[in-house]
Structure formats: structure tokens, C-alpha cells
Design a protein around this motif. Structure first.
Motif, PDB file in Angstrom:
ATOM      1  N   TYR A   1       0.924  -1.223   0.040  1.00  0.00           N
ATOM      2  CA  TYR A   1       0.053   0.009   0.079  1.00  0.00           C
ATOM      3  C   TYR A   1       0.902   1.308   0.066  1.00  0.00           C
ATOM      4  N   ASN A   2       0.303   2.506  -0.398  1.00  0.00           N
ATOM      5  CA  ASN A   2       0.742   3.509  -0.174  1.00  0.00           C
ATOM      6  C   ASN A   2       0.364   4.307   1.078  1.00  0.00           C
ATOM      7  N   GLN A   3       1.173   5.246   1.514  1.00  0.00           N
ATOM      8  CA  GLN A   3       0.394   5.883   2.886  1.00  0.00           C
ATOM      9  C   GLN A   3       0.744   7.502   2.913  1.00  0.00           C
ATOM     10  N   LEU A   4      -0.351   8.047   3.475  1.00  0.00           N
ATOM     11  CA  LEU A   4      -0.109   9.443   3.591  1.00  0.00           C
ATOM     12  C   LEU A   4      -0.600   9.990   5.314  1.00  0.00           C
ATOM     13  N   ARG A   5       0.442  10.724   5.832  1.00  0.00           N
ATOM     14  CA  ARG A   5      -0.089  11.040   7.111  1.00  0.00           C
ATOM     15  C   ARG A   5      -0.032  12.681   7.196  1.00  0.00           C
ATOM     16  N   LEU A   6      -1.282  12.991   7.721  1.00  0.00           N
ATOM     17  CA  LEU A   6      -1.425  14.487   7.832  1.00  0.00           C
ATOM     18  C   LEU A   6      -1.542  14.770   9.483  1.00  0.00           C
ATOM     19  N   ASP A   7      -0.570  15.495  10.017  1.00  0.00           N
ATOM     20  CA  ASP A   7      -0.519  15.946  11.092  1.00  0.00           C
ATOM     21  C   ASP A   7      -1.299  17.234  11.185  1.00  0.00           C
ATOM     22  N   LEU A   8      -2.242  17.312  12.184  1.00  0.00           N
ATOM     23  CA  LEU A   8      -3.273  18.439  12.116  1.00  0.00           C
ATOM     24  C   LEU A   8      -3.032  19.289  13.697  1.00  0.00           C
ATOM     25  N   LYS A   9      -3.235  20.425  13.755  1.00  0.00           N
ATOM     26  CA  LYS A   9      -3.293  21.164  15.030  1.00  0.00           C
ATOM     27  C   LYS A   9      -4.420  22.393  14.946  1.00  0.00           C
ATOM     28  N   GLU A  10      -4.934  22.341  16.051  1.00  0.00           N
ATOM     29  CA  GLU A  10      -6.009  23.270  16.392  1.00  0.00           C
ATOM     30  C   GLU A  10      -5.375  24.940  16.156  1.00  0.00           C
ATOM     31  N   LYS A  11      -6.127  25.718  15.394  1.00  0.00           N
ATOM     32  CA  LYS A  11      -5.759  27.074  15.312  1.00  0.00           C
ATOM     33  C   LYS A  11      -5.740  28.019  16.795  1.00  0.00           C
ATOM     34  N   ASN A  12      -6.465  27.506  17.369  1.00  0.00           N
ATOM     35  CA  ASN A  12      -6.894  28.040  18.511  1.00  0.00           C
ATOM     36  C   ASN A  12      -6.576  27.053  19.845  1.00  0.00           C
ATOM     37  N   ALA A  13      -6.551  27.831  21.071  1.00  0.00           N
ATOM     38  CA  ALA A  13      -6.270  27.092  22.444  1.00  0.00           C
ATOM     39  C   ALA A  13      -7.280  26.049  22.509  1.00  0.00           C
ATOM     40  N   PRO A  14      -6.918  24.829  22.970  1.00  0.00           N
ATOM     41  CA  PRO A  14      -5.694  24.400  23.519  1.00  0.00           C
ATOM     42  C   PRO A  14      -4.749  23.780  22.607  1.00  0.00           C
ATOM     43  N   HIS A  15      -5.014  24.031  21.027  1.00  0.00           N
ATOM     44  CA  HIS A  15      -3.944  23.562  20.174  1.00  0.00           C
ATOM     45  C   HIS A  15      -3.944  22.173  20.186  1.00  0.00           C
ATOM     46  N   ARG A  16      -4.907  21.184  20.363  1.00  0.00           N
ATOM     47  CA  ARG A  16      -4.867  19.855  20.222  1.00  0.00           C
ATOM     48  C   ARG A  16      -4.180  19.331  19.076  1.00  0.00           C
ATOM     49  N   GLN A  17      -3.470  18.245  18.927  1.00  0.00           N
ATOM     50  CA  GLN A  17      -3.116  17.780  17.664  1.00  0.00           C
ATOM     51  C   GLN A  17      -3.698  16.269  17.428  1.00  0.00           C
ATOM     52  N   LEU A  18      -4.007  16.085  16.089  1.00  0.00           N
ATOM     53  CA  LEU A  18      -4.553  14.967  15.460  1.00  0.00           C
ATOM     54  C   LEU A  18      -3.933  14.485  14.203  1.00  0.00           C
ATOM     55  N   SER A  19      -3.722  13.217  14.078  1.00  0.00           N
ATOM     56  CA  SER A  19      -3.174  12.675  12.873  1.00  0.00           C
ATOM     57  C   SER A  19      -4.012  12.235  12.185  1.00  0.00           C
ATOM     58  N   LEU A  20      -4.046  12.335  10.827  1.00  0.00           N
ATOM     59  CA  LEU A  20      -4.944  11.258  10.139  1.00  0.00           C
ATOM     60  C   LEU A  20      -4.180  10.747   9.033  1.00  0.00           C
ATOM     61  N   ILE A  21      -4.400   9.340   8.952  1.00  0.00           N
ATOM     62  CA  ILE A  21      -3.576   8.444   8.177  1.00  0.00           C
ATOM     63  C   ILE A  21      -4.573   7.765   7.057  1.00  0.00           C
ATOM     64  N   PHE A  22      -3.884   7.966   5.961  1.00  0.00           N
ATOM     65  CA  PHE A  22      -4.560   7.250   4.815  1.00  0.00           C
ATOM     66  C   PHE A  22      -3.735   6.020   4.185  1.00  0.00           C
ATOM     67  N   ARG A  23      -4.423   4.994   3.744  1.00  0.00           N
ATOM     68  CA  ARG A  23      -3.647   3.936   3.226  1.00  0.00           C
ATOM     69  C   ARG A  23      -4.456   3.662   1.843  1.00  0.00           C
ATOM     70  N   ALA A  24      -3.585   3.765   0.802  1.00  0.00           N
ATOM     71  CA  ALA A  24      -4.256   3.039  -0.575  1.00  0.00           C
ATOM     72  C   ALA A  24      -3.633   1.647  -1.217  1.00  0.00           C
ATOM     73  N   PHE A  25      -4.728   1.043  -1.306  1.00  0.00           N
ATOM     74  CA  PHE A  25      -4.440  -0.524  -1.815  1.00  0.00           C
ATOM     75  C   PHE A  25      -4.875  -0.513  -3.185  1.00  0.00           C
ATOM     76  N   ASN A  26      -4.691  -1.787  -3.859  1.00  0.00           N
ATOM     77  CA  ASN A  26      -4.989  -2.015  -5.158  1.00  0.00           C
ATOM     78  C   ASN A  26      -6.571  -2.182  -5.354  1.00  0.00           C
ATOM     79  N   ASP A  27      -7.180  -2.305  -4.209  1.00  0.00           N
ATOM     80  CA  ASP A  27      -8.578  -2.700  -4.178  1.00  0.00           C
ATOM     81  C   ASP A  27      -9.456  -1.713  -3.423  1.00  0.00           C
TER      82      ASP A  27
END
Length: 560
Positions: A1-27
Motif C-alpha cells: 500500500y501507499n500511505q499518507l499521514r497528515l498531522d493537524l493542529k487546532e488554530k486556537n487554544a488548547p492547540h490539540r493535535q490529531l493525525s489522519l492516516i490514509f492507506r491506498a491499496f489495489n482494491d
């Protein structure tokens, strides 16, 4: 598979962070959310997951309604706009024949996901998680990872039969030595309970007696079966379905000697398959679980069927909520410590976890054979839908192999297939613990039973042949050098052309074919079957000519 990871952060306080991971397979594609440990974010309480699936058109869908307690519903086939809320997997098809299946993978310490329609034009489905009693959906600690949200895509429905994407999204195997995990066919007194010949509870028709268990063990040994399932041997079944199931998982009824039966099975080279029915009273089961599993381990019982049929305790918890997801996993892990395999009924849906815990051999999680015993039954199309919905997540203990199809003398209930279709189920409906579910006397002097004796339950290779969701399925599977073909149809008679180009070139095979005969009639004579042999090569073609709700099963063995 191919993978893409996006690391996201809140613009405003408390500036929590979250990651979104994508995987692409043949099917297909998959994505998940990750919350890692960070200042101010230790405990996590999730009130809603806002994942949405937006559809460009109102495509047709096969679905069962969202139900926090059970997946045992008949599938419906409607435009997406006509559904309200559904359990996954839900499978769609475009007018061009593109098939889309939505499910989840690696469901661990998180509630099951249902999908609720929030818009009809165009259709939009939103994630709706099964809640805790207080309405909170997820309770956890960081780091926290959600299950994968999976979209499978194919231009031909048959390709779903060989997809392993959901399984491969799970973590690698956690069991270092897997040599004790052994697929097998088994028999048992289960069907006799459902049709009223035996009872689980004590009394004059009690099914689990020492004498009857030995008779089933003798049958299994004589026909090369690996196991015998005995349900109803332990005390407390009289409280089942009362709303407060209280069983003793280590104390037998007076007419059953567990130690003697287990020893008898060992001498015959047959595994005794144990049974734990919680009846939904999970705290009581967990209180006894360690001792109950230890007892089975001591007696050499290598597999246990678990059940959760009944009102859930504690009140307010749901079969498919996070609390129960934790429980199901706890059972599998505790069983693995004792080298015990699990077959779970009334489970949380499969999401490929058998890759991580391969002792979780199979589970129910859909309407199985039992519904033919006491309800309106499963229609002929039911098992032509299951491979493209329920089976996407993993194996199912459907319990095929009923030979006495019109078992009810009143005519009120029956099994809605031909005999040949029952044989084909062993190839089409995958389960590494696979039951021959009928009463053993119904197999005596039946030439068709030879196919069940020969057919494996685990496979080295799968080759989809042809499929149309809800209409027909044809698939070839290989173990070693032998190939097996299973083809089934819905209520429409049809002929499927099967090229044998999957066979080894320049090798001849003896094909033993079990098929609907000219005398087979779904209503009047469903057990009529034709058994024939022919010599074939990879250049040949077979024709599966099937009557209403009929089938064909084929064994292909190389000629030395």
C-alpha cells in the motif's frame, strides 16, 4: 500500500493535535484518526465521530438496519436514499457495475460503527458509534487510534471474494507459536436443539448426555472429523433467556460426565469443543471465565464456542459497544494463553482481527442456518449476498450441511435450498471451523456426504469465477494440489459456465461433480442429487446447471 499521514493542529487554544492516516491499496482505501499523548490531553471522551461518506449518486445498496445488539437481519436491496441507518459492511453497486463496500478494520477498544443517513440528495452517510449507557461513545486514554474506515472498490463483484485488505489493516500476529491452532470440521447436537429434538436445559429431552456425546464422537472418528461440539452440558441452562442467565461453567448436569467424555474423545483422536453461553450476563461469565477456561485446558479441550444470546448485563450496555469490544478481546486473549481457539456467536462484527489473534477462528454475526429451524427462514438469495457483505470482515460459522431439508412434519419450516447447494456452501462460505450441522443419522448411507468428508476448511488459494450480488456466486479454492468448486444461485434457475484455466496446465484431474439432477425440485424433491465423474484439464469447461436455490460442488484431484 501507499500511505499518507497528515498531522493537524487546532488554530486556537488548547492547540490539540490529531493525525489522519490514509492507506491506498489495489482494491480500496482506508483511513484512521490518531490522538497521541500531549499536554492537556490524557483522558479522552468522544461524544461523536463526524466521519461522512458522500455519494455522487443514489446507487443501489445491500444493507441490514443499524442494531446495537444483533446483526441477524435479512439483507435489503434498495437505493441508498431509502435506508435510514445501517450496520457495516454495507455494499453498493453503480449502474456501470462498480462495487463499493464500506466497513471498518482493526476494531479494538472502540465501539462498533453504524452509518446514519443525514442527506438523501445526494446521499450522505455519517458515522454513528454505539454508545455507553451515559451516551458517551468512546472512553479512553491517549495515545488513541480509531479503527480503520475502509472503502473497498472493484469493477467486478467477484473480486471481493479474494480481498484481504481488511485483514491486512490489522496488526501482525501476537501469538508466537501458532502450531496448536488447527482448522477442523466438526459435528454436534446443535441442530437437534433448534428443531426441538433435544433441549439445552435439563429434562427428558436433554441433549448433552454422556451416551449421546460418545455416539457423536464415534461418528466423527469414523468419518475423519476433527471435533464434536456439545452444548448444554453445564448446569444453569434452565435460567437461559430468562433475563438473568446464571450458569455454572464448570459443573455438569448429572447425566453428563465431562471428564469421561473428554478422555473418550482423546482416545478416539477427536477434539471435544466446549461451550460457554453467557446469555448476555457478562459480569457473571467473566467472574467464572478463568476457572472455566482452565478446566477446558486441563481436559485437553482445544476450542470453545461462546454465546451472548440474551438481555445484556449490566443494563444499558450494548453488544456492539466499547465495553463489549473489550470483553470479546479479553476472551480471545485469555483463551490464547491456554492454547484454546474461539468460535463466538452473538459477536461484535469481524474486522480482520484474526490476523492478530488467529485463535479467533470464526464467529457468527449474521443470520445463519438456525433461522430455518424456527422462523420464516433464510430466502434463497441470502447466501448469495453474505459473501459480499458479512464475509468481507472474516470467516462465519454459518453451520451448513443440512441433508434433511424438509425436516418439519407440519411443513411450517424448512431449509430453503437443494442438497447440492448445501454442499457448495463448504466452498463458498469460508470458516476454518466448519460444522456438518445435521443430526448424524441423516448422513448415514448418503453418497453426497463424501463431499463433506473430503472438502477442506482452510485454503491455500482462492479463485473467484463469477458473481452477481444477490443472484449467484461461483468460486474455486485450492488446498495442496486439490481444487474445490462451489456454485450457488438464488431463487432463479441458471447455468454458470466455469472455465478450468486455474488448473495446472498439462495435468489431468478427476472431477467428482455433485449437482442438482433432472429430478431435483426445490419444492417437491430438494434432496435429489446427481453425482458423476469426468476427467478434465485446464483446457476444459464445466457447466453448473442449477435449479431454484440450487448449487453445484466439485472436487478436482490430480490423476497421478
Amino acid at each position: 500500500y501507499n500511505q499518507l499521514r497528515l498531522d493537524l493542529k487546532e488554530k486556537n487554544a488548547p492547540h490539540r493535535q490529531l493525525s489522519l492516516i490514509f492507506r491506498a491499496f489495489n482494491d480500496g482505501v482506508a483511513f484512521r484518526y490518531e490522538l497521541f499523548r500531549q499536554p492537556g490531553l490524557d483522558s479522552v471522551f468522544i461524544s461523536s465521530e463526524e466521519t461522512r461518506f458522500n455519494f455522487a449518486r443514489d446507487d443501489s445498496a445491500w444493507w441490514i438496519p443499524a442494531d446495537y445488539e444483533s446483526y441477524e437481519h435479512l439483507y435489503r436491496h434498495t437505493p441508498v436514499s431509502q435506508l435510514k441507518a445501517v450496520n457495516t459492511p454495507v455494499t453498493l453497486e453503480t449502474p456501470e457495475g462498480v462495487v463499493i463496500a464500506i466497513h471498518e478494520a482493526a476494531l479494538s477498544d472502540y465501539p462498533g460503527m453504524t452509518l446514519r443517513k443525514v442527506s438523501s440528495q445526494p446521499p450522505v452517510l455519517k458515522s454513528e458509534l454505539v454508545p455507553w449507557p451515559d451516551g458517551i461513545k468512546v472512553k479512553g486514554q491517549t495515545p488513541l487510534r480509531t479503527p480503520w474506515r475502509v472503502i473497498l472498490l472493484t469493477n467486478d463483484a467477484k473480486n471481493l471474494l479474494a480481498s484481504h485488505t481488511i485483514q491486512n489493516l490489522n496488526e501482525p500476529c501476537k501469538i508466537e507459536d501458532t502450531s496448536w491452532i488447527k482448522p477442523m470440521k466438526y459435528v454436534g447436537i446443535w441442530w437437534g436443539m433448534h428443531i426441538g429434538v433435544f433441549t439445552w436445559h435439563s429434562g427428558p429431552k436433554h441433549g448433552a448426555t454422556t451416551a449421546r456425546a460418545k455416539r457423536y464422537i464415534d461418528f466423527a472418528a469414523a468419518h475423519g472429523f476433527g471435533g464434536v461440539l456439545i452444548e448444554g452440558w453445564n448446569q444453569g441452562w434452565d435460567s437461559w433467556l430468562s433475563g438473568n442467565n446464571v450458569q455454572n461453567y464448570t459443573k455438569a448436569y448429572p447425566d453428563f460426565d465431562l471428564k469421561e467424555v473428554a478422555a473418550y474423545a482423546r482416545r478416539k483422536g477427536v477434539a471435544l469443543i466446549g461451550h460457554h453461553e453467557s446469555g448476555g450476563n457478562v459480569p457473571e461469565y467473566e467472574r467464572q471465565m478463568t476457572a472455566a477456561l482452565d478446566l477446558y485446558r486441563k481436559l485437553g479441550v482445544p476450542a470453545v464456542k461462546t454465546g451472548y444470546a440474551g438481555k445484556m448485563h449490566p443494563a444499558g450496555q450494548h453488544h456492539h459497544g466499547q465495553w463489549m469490544v473489550r470483553h470479546y478481546r479479553k476472551v480471545v486473549e485469555e483463551a490464547a494463553k491456554r492454547r484454546i481457539m474461539i468460535d463466538a456467536h452473538e459477536p461484535v462484527k469481524p474486522t480482520g482481527v484474526s490476523r492478530t489473534w488467529p485463535n479467533f477462528m470464526t464467529r457468527e454475526g449474521a443470520r445463519g442456518m438456525e433461522y430455518n429451524a424456527w422462523s420464516e427462514g433464510n430466502p434463497p438469495s441470502h447466501t448469495t449476498i453474505l459473501p459480499f457483505t458479512r464475509f468481507l470482515g472474516g470467516p462465519m460459522d454459518y453451520t451448513p450441511g443440512i441433508f434433511n431439508l424438509k425436516f418439519d412434519p407440519t411443513g411450517k419450516h424448512r431449509v430453503y435450498t437443494t442438497l447440492a447447494k448445501q454442499l457448495a456452501y463448504y466452498v463458498v462460505l469460508y470458516s476454518p471451523l466448519q460444522m456438518a450441522a445435521d443430526l448424524i443419522e441423516n448422513y448415514e448411507n448418503q453418497p453426497a456426504f463424501t463431499f463433506i468428508e473430503h472438502v477442506p476448511v482452510n485454503w491455500d488459494e482462492t479463485r473467484p469465477i463469477a458473481a452477481k450480488i444477490g443472484d449467484y456466486v461461483s468460486v474455486a479454492r485450492r488446498q495442496g494440489q486439490n481444487w474445490y468448486l462451489g456454485t450457488i444461485t438464488d431463487e432463479q434457475p441458471r447455468t454458470i459456465v466455469i472455465p478450468l484455466d486455474f488448473l495446472v496446465p498439462n495435468q489431468t484431474y478427476r472431477a467428482t461433480i455433485y449437482e442438482d439432477s433432472r429430478q431435483t425440485d426445490f419444492d417437491a424433491n430438494p434432496t435429489a442429487i446427481n453425482i458423476r465423474q469426468r476427467v478434465v484439464t485446464s483446457a476444459d469447461t464445466l457447466h453448473a446447471k442449477m435449479t431454484k436455490s440450487g448449487g453445484q460442488a466439485v472436487e478436482l484431484v490430480p490423476i497421478k
